[in-house]
Enzyme design. Structure first.
Site, mmCIF file in Angstrom:
data_model
loop_
_atom_site.group_PDB
_atom_site.id
_atom_site.type_symbol
_atom_site.label_atom_id
_atom_site.label_comp_id
_atom_site.label_asym_id
_atom_site.label_seq_id
_atom_site.Cartn_x
_atom_site.Cartn_y
_atom_site.Cartn_z
ATOM 1 N N VAL A 102 7.055 -66.946 67.952
ATOM 2 C CA VAL A 102 7.817 -66.605 69.149
ATOM 3 C C VAL A 102 8.977 -65.730 68.701
ATOM 4 C CG1 VAL A 102 9.174 -67.477 71.082
ATOM 5 C CG2 VAL A 102 7.201 -68.792 70.235
ATOM 6 N N CYS A 103 9.135 -64.569 69.337
ATOM 7 C CA CYS A 103 10.279 -63.691 69.093
ATOM 8 C C CYS A 103 10.352 -63.308 67.610
ATOM 9 C CB CYS A 103 11.544 -64.381 69.589
ATOM 10 S SG CYS A 103 13.001 -63.306 69.693
ATOM 11 N N THR A 104 11.511 -63.500 66.984
ATOM 12 C CA THR A 104 11.716 -63.078 65.594
ATOM 13 C C THR A 104 11.068 -64.003 64.578
ATOM 14 O OG1 THR A 104 13.857 -64.206 65.618
ATOM 15 C CG2 THR A 104 13.857 -61.834 66.077
#
Length: 319
Positions: A102-104
């Site tokens: 998720v995301c970074t």
């Protein structure tokens, strides 16, 4: 879900709430069991100060899992990854049916070599950094989420909800995904990509460059034709020399730069005003609403009217 000190709390809670809500709709024994994996069993702090406690630590967890996700955190794009954490990620990705980030959290996968040769995405603000750090990865700057074989990755923060809803859709069909989205008061399937959130013009011209004055000139003259010849004249170059120099410096053609500048200008007007679309199209150099609509759909995946509906900043009027 793998967590760590400084994790983005919404990267964790967003997807997990999706799975929890889905479980509430499913018969007993057919729902989702969630395990939080952390460096230790003692509390850690998310980036917003929230305390989280893992169910199992990096060394003890064995898997396999149906889905293994690594959450993101604001510090990950510039941080080195802990060896224990990397070993845990590698071990669980190898044995789990599906894995991702998720995301970074994509940076953790990259450091572990799990993005090599794979299509992946992350928060729009960090996509260029991800591509630079892991050149063997095929980074998509615009997708909200995507799947490449066993690998799932999502864009920033709330996009983890979109990713989780896509998993629900795969496992149990669209009707359940819609029901969960309604419970969470979110969109079941977001239209368009990250481009509707990120600025298009992100170029830092060297003040000493003859191209430095061009950005201001373009933004102040969007309603004009702004041909290559026009722009070349502004910086005192021949059209051919200018076009070649501009592509070398900006990595886009002058025409693409102008179109992106017009999109950004139009987005600002749509966000801040109620001007008719024909007025916005004229002011920003598209000529007419039809052309502006075509460009928005091509670049952002949404129409100008849809963009205004989502992002208009005018105060709400009480009934």
């Amino acid at each position: 879900m793998l967590i760590f000190d400084g994790v983005q709390a919404l990267d964790v809670s967003g997807p997990l709430d999706v799975f929890a809500e889905a479980t509430g709709f499913l018969p007993d024994g057919e729902g989702y069991d969630v395990t939080l994996i952390g460096p230790t069993r003692t509390p850690i702090k998310a980036s917003n100060g929230m305390g989280l406690v893992a169910d199992v630590d990096f060394d003890s967890v064995t898997g396999p899992f149906d889905l293994f996700l690594v959450a993101g955190g604001p510090a990950l794009p510039s941080a080195s990854i802990d060896e224990r954490m990397s070993a845990c990620i590698l071990r669980l990705c190898k044995v789990s049916d599906t894995y991702g980030s998720v995301c970074t959290g994509a940076f953790c996968l990259g450091h572990s070599g799990l993005l090599d040769g794979k299509r992946a995405t992350t928060h729009w603000q960090n996509a260029a950094n991800l591509a630079a750090k892991f050149p063997l990865a095929k980074v998509d700057y615009d997708r909200i989420f995507l799947r490449d074989g066993k690998l799932l990755t999502s864009a920033g923060v709330t996009a983890g909800i979109d990713l989780a809803l896509s998993v629900i859709r795969e496992h149990h069909g669209g009707a359940l995904a819609v029901a969960v989205a309604k419970r969470l008061v979110v969109v079941a399937q977001r239209q368009g990509g990250q481009s509707q959130f990120s600025p298009y013009i992100e170029m830092d011209f060297d003040d000493a460059s003859p191209l430095a004055s061009l950005t201001k000139y373009v933004m102040e003259n969007l309603a004009e034709a702004l041909t290559v010849a026009d722009l070349a004249q502004v910086v005192g170059m021949s059209a051919r020399t200018f076009a070649r120099a501009f592509v070398d410096f900006a990595k886009v053609t002058p025409g693409e730069f102008v179109e992106k500048a017009r999109i950004d200008a139009a987005r600002h007007v749509l966000e801040a005003t109620s001007h008719p679309l024909k007025v916005v199209a004229h002011q920003c150099g598209f000529g007419n609403p039809k052309r502006m609509r075509q460009v928005f759909l091509k670049r952002l995946g949404v129409t100008p009217a849809e963009y205004r509906e989502r992002f208009n900043l005018r105060p709400l009027v009480e009934a």
